[in-house]
Write a protein that holds these residues in place. Structure first.
Motif, PDB file in Angstrom:
ATOM      1  N   GLN A  54       0.656  -1.259  -0.129  1.00  0.00           N
ATOM      2  CA  GLN A  54      -0.116  -0.104   0.111  1.00  0.00           C
ATOM      3  C   GLN A  54       0.898   1.253  -0.099  1.00  0.00           C
ATOM      4  O   GLN A  54       0.597   2.361  -0.693  1.00  0.00           O
ATOM      5  CB  GLN A  54      -0.966  -0.141   1.122  1.00  0.00           C
ATOM      6  N   ASP A  93     -13.306   6.476  -0.342  1.00  0.00           N
ATOM      7  CA  ASP A  93     -11.636   6.195  -0.008  1.00  0.00           C
ATOM      8  C   ASP A  93     -11.457   4.829   0.717  1.00  0.00           C
ATOM      9  O   ASP A  93     -10.372   4.274   0.571  1.00  0.00           O
ATOM     10  CB  ASP A  93     -10.975   7.433   0.883  1.00  0.00           C
ATOM     11  N   LEU A  96     -10.424   1.617  -1.182  1.00  0.00           N
ATOM     12  CA  LEU A  96      -8.812   1.411  -1.237  1.00  0.00           C
ATOM     13  C   LEU A  96      -8.248   0.196  -0.286  1.00  0.00           C
ATOM     14  O   LEU A  96      -7.455  -0.103  -0.558  1.00  0.00           O
ATOM     15  CB  LEU A  96      -8.172   2.785  -1.160  1.00  0.00           C
ATOM     16  N   VAL A 104      -8.548  -0.079  -9.410  1.00  0.00           N
ATOM     17  CA  VAL A 104      -8.860   0.878  -7.888  1.00  0.00           C
ATOM     18  C   VAL A 104      -7.708   1.374  -7.478  1.00  0.00           C
ATOM     19  O   VAL A 104      -7.414   2.600  -7.209  1.00  0.00           O
ATOM     20  CB  VAL A 104      -9.856  -0.063  -7.167  1.00  0.00           C
ATOM     21  N   GLN A 105      -6.740   0.215  -7.107  1.00  0.00           N
ATOM     22  CA  GLN A 105      -5.540   0.500  -6.352  1.00  0.00           C
ATOM     23  C   GLN A 105      -4.725   1.380  -7.179  1.00  0.00           C
ATOM     24  O   GLN A 105      -3.855   2.206  -6.637  1.00  0.00           O
ATOM     25  CB  GLN A 105      -4.767  -0.800  -5.811  1.00  0.00           C
ATOM     26  N   ARG A 109      -6.687   5.434  -7.698  1.00  0.00           N
ATOM     27  CA  ARG A 109      -6.077   6.268  -6.831  1.00  0.00           C
ATOM     28  C   ARG A 109      -5.391   7.456  -7.382  1.00  0.00           C
ATOM     29  O   ARG A 109      -5.418   8.591  -6.871  1.00  0.00           O
ATOM     30  CB  ARG A 109      -5.275   5.450  -6.148  1.00  0.00           C
TER      31      ARG A 109
END
Length: 266
Positions: A54, A93, A96, A104-105, A109
């Motif tokens: 992440q 948010d 995520l 998405v990631q 983002r």
């Protein structure tokens, strides 16, 4: 008089340069973060939801934000743009932290950081990929050596990719999918191997290859049509196999110049 002529020439040449300035296209090839197992080569899943991954995704999308694409194109059925619009508009948010999907990631983002109003769907799905029929065509043609080569290539891809998944960081894994070497090996399978499949009166291999080219050409057609005059930079996020094709296709469009992912991640 000479000064006036020189000034006019300077203005004309400046205008010509402005007209011929190429649009930058950032091509990002990715593996499927939520591995559905649909690809021919079966590989392990890389967990992108760990704190380390992440953090890397935050860094990657920060660099994409700095690059500043005016539009982001993603692998989403182009006939369902309205669904993508709703998904993008309603995505909190918190998603995520729950949804591993690369759209998405990575794409969403980055798009949110850029304050984009939407992402653009370009996947074209009205094609087929008759892999099993191609293998049958090889068998019927007695192309034993071709079958063995294809099987070995798939095994090598699985072994190499799984080793990377076990040892690489997310950033390094993604970068390894965005090299000309990777693209060359990918296209070599289609043109140098799959295209030969079948007897002389059976073009199942060439049909599979043509369908793959068709899908990618249609997707790039949408990029061309949706990129407007005022757009100076765009980003395309697709599976790495698609990006291998895009690398070959884009270089023949004089309006675009490819920007390497490794360059913006420096």
């Amino acid at each position: 008089m000479k000064r006036i002529v020189l000034l006019l020439l300077l203005v004309a040449s400046t205008g010509l340069m402005a007209q011929t300035k190429k649009k930058q296209i950032l091509l990002v090839g990715s593996f499927h973060f939520e591995n559905p197992g649909f690809d021919v080569a079966k590989v392990n899943t890389f967990d992108v939801m760990t704190p380390k991954s992440q953090k890397e995704l935050e860094n990657i999308t920060d660099r994409i934000k700095k690059f500043g694409p005016d539009k982001i194109f993603v692998e989403w059925d182009h006939t369902k743009q309205d669904e993508l619009d709703k998904f993008y508009a309603q995505t909190p948010d918190s998603l995520l932290k729950k949804m591993a999907d690369e759209r998405v990631q990575l794409a969403l983002r980055a798009a949110k950081k850029l304050n984009h109003k939407k992402m653009y769907a370009i996947d074209y799905l009205d094609t087929t990929f008759p892999y099993n029929m191609m293998l049958l065509g090889m068998e019927q043609a007695g192309q034993t050596e071709l079958i063995e080569r294809s099987s070995k290539m798939m095994k090598d891809i699985e072994t190499t990719t799984n080793k990377k998944i076990a040892t690489y960081s997310l950033t390094d894994l993604i970068l390894s999918l965005n090299t000309q070497e990777y693209a060359n090996s990918d296209i070599q399978w289609y043109v140098g191997l799959a295209n030969k499949a079948g007897k002389t009166d059976n073009f199942i291999g060439a049909f599979l290859v043509s369908e793959w080219y068709k899908r990618n050409l249609y997707m790039f057609s949408l990029v061309q049509k949706l990129t407007e005059n005022q757009d100076s930079k765009v980003m395309v996020l697709l599976g790495a196999g698609h990006i291998s094709m895009f690398r070959e296709i884009v270089k023949y469009d004089p309006e675009f110049e490819i920007v390497e992912l490794k360059g913006i991640l420096k």
